[in-house]
Design an enzyme around this catalytic site. Structure first.
Site, PDB file in Angstrom:
ATOM      1  N   TYR A 142       0.827  -1.044  -0.274  1.00 58.43           N
ATOM      2  CA  TYR A 142      -0.230   0.145   0.260  1.00 58.43           C
ATOM      3  C   TYR A 142       0.801   0.910   0.224  1.00 58.43           C
ATOM      4  O   TYR A 142       0.485   2.612  -0.641  1.00 58.43           O
ATOM      5  CB  TYR A 142      -0.754   0.406   1.426  1.00 58.43           C
ATOM      6  N   LYS A 189       3.434 -15.061   2.253  1.00 63.47           N
ATOM      7  CA  LYS A 189       2.856 -16.274   0.950  1.00 63.47           C
ATOM      8  C   LYS A 189       4.450 -16.116   1.023  1.00 63.47           C
ATOM      9  O   LYS A 189       5.315 -16.243   0.123  1.00 63.47           O
ATOM     10  CB  LYS A 189       3.133 -15.400   0.250  1.00 63.47           C
ATOM     11  N   ASP A 221      -3.128 -18.100   0.019  1.00 65.40           N
ATOM     12  CA  ASP A 221      -3.787 -18.908  -0.512  1.00 65.40           C
ATOM     13  C   ASP A 221      -5.124 -19.873  -0.266  1.00 65.40           C
ATOM     14  O   ASP A 221      -5.928 -20.284   0.463  1.00 65.40           O
ATOM     15  CB  ASP A 221      -3.221 -19.360  -1.903  1.00 65.40           C
ATOM     16  N   ASP A 245      -6.269  -6.935   4.469  1.00 59.87           N
ATOM     17  CA  ASP A 245      -7.440  -5.927   3.394  1.00 59.87           C
ATOM     18  C   ASP A 245      -8.727  -7.850   2.728  1.00 59.87           C
ATOM     19  O   ASP A 245      -9.385  -7.830   2.928  1.00 59.87           O
ATOM     20  CB  ASP A 245      -7.049  -5.563   2.074  1.00 59.87           C
ATOM     21  N   ASP A 249     -12.641  -9.373   3.795  1.00 62.23           N
ATOM     22  CA  ASP A 249     -13.280  -9.017   3.652  1.00 62.23           C
ATOM     23  C   ASP A 249     -14.239 -10.918   3.823  1.00 62.23           C
ATOM     24  O   ASP A 249     -15.378 -10.802   3.791  1.00 62.23           O
ATOM     25  CB  ASP A 249     -14.012  -8.699   2.250  1.00 62.23           C
TER      26      ASP A 249
HETATM   27  C1  IPM Z   1     -10.545  -1.176   4.033  1.00 59.11           C
HETATM   28  C2  IPM Z   1     -10.968  -0.662   2.543  1.00 59.11           C
HETATM   29  C3  IPM Z   1      -9.553   0.332   2.210  1.00 59.11           C
HETATM   30  C4  IPM Z   1      -7.981  -0.359   2.149  1.00 59.11           C
HETATM   31  C5  IPM Z   1      -9.398   1.137   1.319  1.00 59.11           C
HETATM   32  C6  IPM Z   1     -10.534   2.516   1.330  1.00 59.11           C
HETATM   33  C7  IPM Z   1      -8.277   2.076   0.920  1.00 59.11           C
HETATM   34  O1  IPM Z   1     -10.614  -1.689   1.741  1.00 59.11           O
HETATM   35  O2  IPM Z   1     -10.427   0.088   4.423  1.00 59.11           O
HETATM   36  O3  IPM Z   1     -10.508  -2.380   3.904  1.00 59.11           O
HETATM   37  O4  IPM Z   1      -7.716  -1.200   1.124  1.00 59.11           O
HETATM   38  O5  IPM Z   1      -7.234  -0.458   3.115  1.00 59.11           O
HETATM   39 MN    MN Z   2     -11.150  -3.662   2.473  1.00 53.99          MN
END
Ligand code: IPM
Ligand code: MN
Length: 372
Positions: A142, A189, A221, A245, A249
């Site tokens: 990032y 990884k 993975d 990240d 999710d």
């Molecule tokens: C999160 C979001 C952010 C990230 C984005 C909005 C930059 O997806 O907080 O998980 O990738 O960290």
């Molecule tokens: Mn995110």
């Protein structure tokens, strides 16, 4: 307790959900005699629109002076669909994390028993899921050097980590594991990436000073597969920025809605609390976004300041709304309740946990909270 809170509503549904979190904190102030002061500032696409900068100086100053930051959401499809855009809303959030030194992002993933049927995964797979992700937040790909050649045909992003960046979050994750089920899984990884091999080395060494914590390693993975095959095997997950990240999710699916997951981002000086869902632009202004992730982020804020009883009151009120089916349409497509009504119900139940559902129902139907 007196606390100064910076509110950054941001984009999309951010302002609507953050408003519900504030309602709940006001209920906590009233019930437990605290005094929180709220000051709002611009961030993200709206800040670009109004100030030409996704993180205006005034916003950063406010956040640095505050005891904590409560964040809504960030992002706008206008920028997502334009790869040539030099200025993007997300830069505001990334700059904020970096400037405030928020190196650890803590994302708990739990099952609410009443929502077990909401998950797309089978009950017997997800039962007992309770893990926390420690995601490194201010390093890695990032923030590494970004390059694009003059022709715009070759691009690169550098993933760089130092021992220091790894060890400071590793210590937090080991300590968290000690207070939980004594298990830590490092996701990396290391079969391909040099930076992952450094993570393994540093984390293994630190692990020697936490002999009670069982440490294991998973390639990302495989981890992506294990999280949905057998999520209850995890206790604390430690990982770098980008993997965290993605994995978080994925973890949000287990509980049935990304609208339930809260997070805390902490550093040595500052702390910020935000739902992990994004700006959800399709829902903006429709009063359908789930406020629970934002409200649970407020609970994490309370816990950060050791206001455990207060945080428990918030969590119990959230639990009650789920149990009574006072939820937004992401959790029940036939629900008649909107963002505001769910927020009102939860706030009312913080003030009076015995509050009767019927009384609340009347107020909810009138669009009124009994406390605000
Ligand atoms: C999160 C979001 C952010 C990230 C984005 C909005 C930059 O997806 O907080 O998980 O990738 O960290
Ligand atoms: Mn995110």
């Amino acid at each position: 307790m007196n606390l100064n809170i910076a509110l950054l509503p941001g984009d999309g549904v951010g302002p609507e959900v953050l408003k519900q979190a504030v309602k709940c904190l006001q209920a906590v102030e009233e019930t437990f005699n605290h005094n929180f002061t709220y000051k709002e500032a611009l961030v993200g696409a709206i800040a670009i629109h109004k100030k030409g900068n996704p993180l205006p100086d005034a916003t950063l100053k406010l956040c640095k002076e505050a005891d904590a930051v409560l964040f809504g959401a960030i992002g706008d499809p206008k920028y997502d669909n334009d790869p040539n855009s030099k200025i993007r809303p997300e830069q505001g959030l990334l700059a904020l994390r970096k400037e405030l030194g928020l190196f650890a992002n803590i994302r708990p993933v739990q099952i609410f028993p009443t929502l077990i049927d909401n998950s797309p995964l089978k009950k017997d797979i997800i039962a007992g899921t309770d893990f926390t992700i420690y995601r490194e937040l201010t390093g890695g790909i990032y923030f590494g050097e970004k390059k694009l050649n003059d022709e715009g045909t070759v691009a690169s992003d550098l993933c760089e980590y130092s021992e220091k960046e790894i060890s400071r979050i590793a210590h937090l994750a080991f300590k968290a594991a000690k207070n939980r089920k004594n298990k830590l899984t490092l996701i990396d990884k290391a079969n391909v990436l040099e930076s992952s091999r450094l993570w393994r080395k540093v984390v293994a060494k630190i692990g020697e000073s936490y002999p009670d914590v069982a440490l294991d390693f998973l390639f990302v993975d495989n981890a992506a597969m294990q999280i949905i095959l057998n999520p209850s095997q995890f206790d604390v997950i430690l990982t770098e920025n980008m993997f965290g990240d993605i994995i978080s999710d994925e973890g949000s699916v287990i509980g049935g809605s990304i609208g339930l997951l809260a997070s805390a981002s902490v550093g040595s000086e500052s702390a910020m609390f935000e739902p992990i869902h994004g700006s959800y632009p399709q829902a903006k202004g429709k009063d359908i976004a789930n406020p629970i992730a934002s409200i649970l982020s407020a609970a994490m804020f309370l816990e950060h300041f050791k206001l455990f009883e207060e945080a428990m009151a918030v969590r119990e009120a959230v639990g009650k709304s789920l149990k009574k089916g006072i939820v937004t349409p992401d959790l029940d497509a036939s629900s008649k309740y909107g963002t505001n009504q769910v927020g009102d119900f939860i706030a009312d139940n913080i003030v009076d946990s015995e509050d009767d559902i019927n009384i609340n129902d009347e107020n909810i139907d009138l669009g009124k909270s009994t406390i605000i």
